[in-house]
Design an enzyme around this catalytic site. Structure first.
Site, PDB file in Angstrom:
ATOM      1  N   ARG A   1     -15.977  -0.338  -1.482  1.00 32.83           N
ATOM      2  CA  ARG A   1     -15.063   0.784  -1.750  1.00 32.83           C
ATOM      3  C   ARG A   1     -15.797   2.126  -1.847  1.00 32.83           C
ATOM      4  NH1 ARG A   1     -13.825  -3.627  -4.250  1.00 32.83           N
ATOM      5  NH2 ARG A   1     -11.799  -4.577  -3.881  1.00 32.83           N
ATOM      6  N   GLY A   2     -16.865   2.244  -1.112  1.00 32.48           N
ATOM      7  CA  GLY A   2     -17.616   3.489  -1.097  1.00 32.48           C
ATOM      8  C   GLY A   2     -18.808   3.524  -2.032  1.00 32.48           C
TER       9      GLY A   2
ATOM     10  N   LEU B   1     -18.423  -1.559   2.209  1.00 29.79           N
ATOM     11  CA  LEU B   1     -19.182  -0.531   1.486  1.00 29.79           C
ATOM     12  C   LEU B   1     -18.825  -0.553   0.002  1.00 29.79           C
ATOM     13  CD1 LEU B   1     -18.943   2.437   4.022  1.00 29.79           C
ATOM     14  CD2 LEU B   1     -20.771   0.740   3.754  1.00 29.79           C
TER      15      LEU B   1
ATOM     16  N   GLY C   1     -23.329   5.545   0.259  1.00 30.66           N
ATOM     17  CA  GLY C   1     -24.255   6.666   0.271  1.00 30.66           C
ATOM     18  C   GLY C   1     -23.636   8.004  -0.088  1.00 30.66           C
TER      19      GLY C   1
ATOM     20  N   TYR D   1       0.857  -1.188   0.000  1.00 36.28           N
ATOM     21  CA  TYR D   1       0.000   0.000   0.000  1.00 36.28           C
ATOM     22  C   TYR D   1       0.898   1.244   0.000  1.00 36.28           C
ATOM     23  CZ  TYR D   1      -4.020  -2.909   1.474  1.00 36.28           C
ATOM     24  OH  TYR D   1      -5.019  -3.849   1.555  1.00 36.28           O
TER      25      TYR D   1
END
Length: 334
Positions: free
Chosen positions: A208-209, A206, A213, A56
């Protein structure tokens, strides 16, 4: 924050974990000060599980975490580290290397960057097609005997590979994507984990978003690779976002956010599953922590799964070349 063991043999961790990848990589510009403040806030809220990968930001994430953890008691946090992914100076990806010699090499660098004497859970990021999983697990087991690792984890592997690995040494957990729109693990992988007493740390809760929401059809920041992922792009992205709006209606009725409802759904699937939230800011972390206060009734679960039915998502979760490295996507029978 309640603590419990990951699987039969794993360490004691919080009910939620923090995935730190986005603080260094993949999602566009980052704010070092806010990242460290978010890590501090997570620890202060009782989250003790921090997940990273040595690739990363090509080491940046581990050094960032080391800075945030400086001065804290080693027993107060659990480090989960993935290794094996190869990258070039241009940020390109070059496959995987999980040979025993590579295990020792990657581990040594991670210990130095993190500034610790041992890693709590050490895991290959992907199955290396050129190295039997038994050799990789055996090499990590040797590092446990030497005192440099406490537990062995796996990542994105299928049921057959899990069984092979578990015959070599105890496996604490499998890290794998699991969310309302990524439910393939329920068919073979999750039953195998439960049979063998192996826990799950679920990333991408989620997606990756995408189902948090906050994502819009306009995409993310410059340098945010998500805009190119099949599930986010074009008609598939529009279809998936329409389901998010249906989920929002359920969340609104319960007085919670979409992200909180999606995280709570993952937690409701079993106490052997620890969701990893990829919060990059204190605001998003605070929102995620709110999921711990949600109790879902059977009627809530039914409404959630009506809004976002199993198998209804469109588009793969990665680009084709990345999907090819996912042993977890191969259905071979448990």
């Amino acid at each position: 924050m309640e603590l419990h063991s990951i699987g039969r043999t794993g360490p004691q961790t919080s009910r939620l974990g923090l995935g730190a990848m986005g603080m260094s990589d993949a999602y566009g510009p980052t704010d070092r000060a806010e990242s460290i403040a978010t890590l501090h806030a997570a620890l202060e809220a009782g989250i003790n599980l921090i997940d990273t990968g040595d690739f990363y930001g090509m080491g940046h994430n581990e050094m960032l975490i080391a800075e945030a953890l400086k001065g804290r008691r080693r027993e107060d946090y659990v480090l989960s580290v993935k290794f094996g992914a190869l990258r070039g100076p241009d940020n390109s990806w070059g496959g995987n290397d999980t040979r025993p010699a590579a295990v020792r090499n990657f581990l040594g660098y991670s210990l130095k960057r993190l500034g610790v004497d041992y890693i709590d859970i050490y895991r290959p990021a992907r199955l290396d097609a050129n190295v039997p999983i038994e050799e990789t697990v055996g090499a990590i087991a040797d590092m446990i005997k030497a005192g440099y690792v406490r537990h062995i984890g796996l990542s994105e592997v299928g049921a057959a590979t899990i069984r092979r690995a578990a015959k070599v040494a105890p496996i604490a957990d499998l890290q794998i994507e699991y969310s309302l729109i990524s439910r393939g693990v329920e068919d073979e992988i999750l039953p195998t984990l439960r049979e063998l007493g192996i826990g799950m740390t679920a990333y991408g809760v989620l997606s990756r978003g995408l189902i948090g929401g906050h994502w819009t059809a306009q995409g993310g920041n410059r340098g945010d690779y998500r805009s190119n992922l099949p599930r986010f792009a074009g008609e598939d992205g529009a279809h998936n976002l329409a389901m998010v709006e249906a989920l929002r209606a359920v969340a609104d009725g319960k007085g919670v956010s979409v992200a909180q409802l999606a995280i709570a759904w993952v937690m409701a699937q079993g106490r052997d599953i620890v969701p990893l939230v990829g919060a990059r800011t204190r605001t998003r972390l605070t929102e995620a922590l709110g999921a711990l206060q949600i109790t879902l009734t059977p009627e809530d679960v039914a409404a959630i799964e009506t809004a976002m039915p199993k198998g209804a998502a469109r588009g793969d979760r990665y680009m084709p070349q990345q999907m090819a490295h996912l042993d977890s996507e191969r259905r071979t029978g448990a």
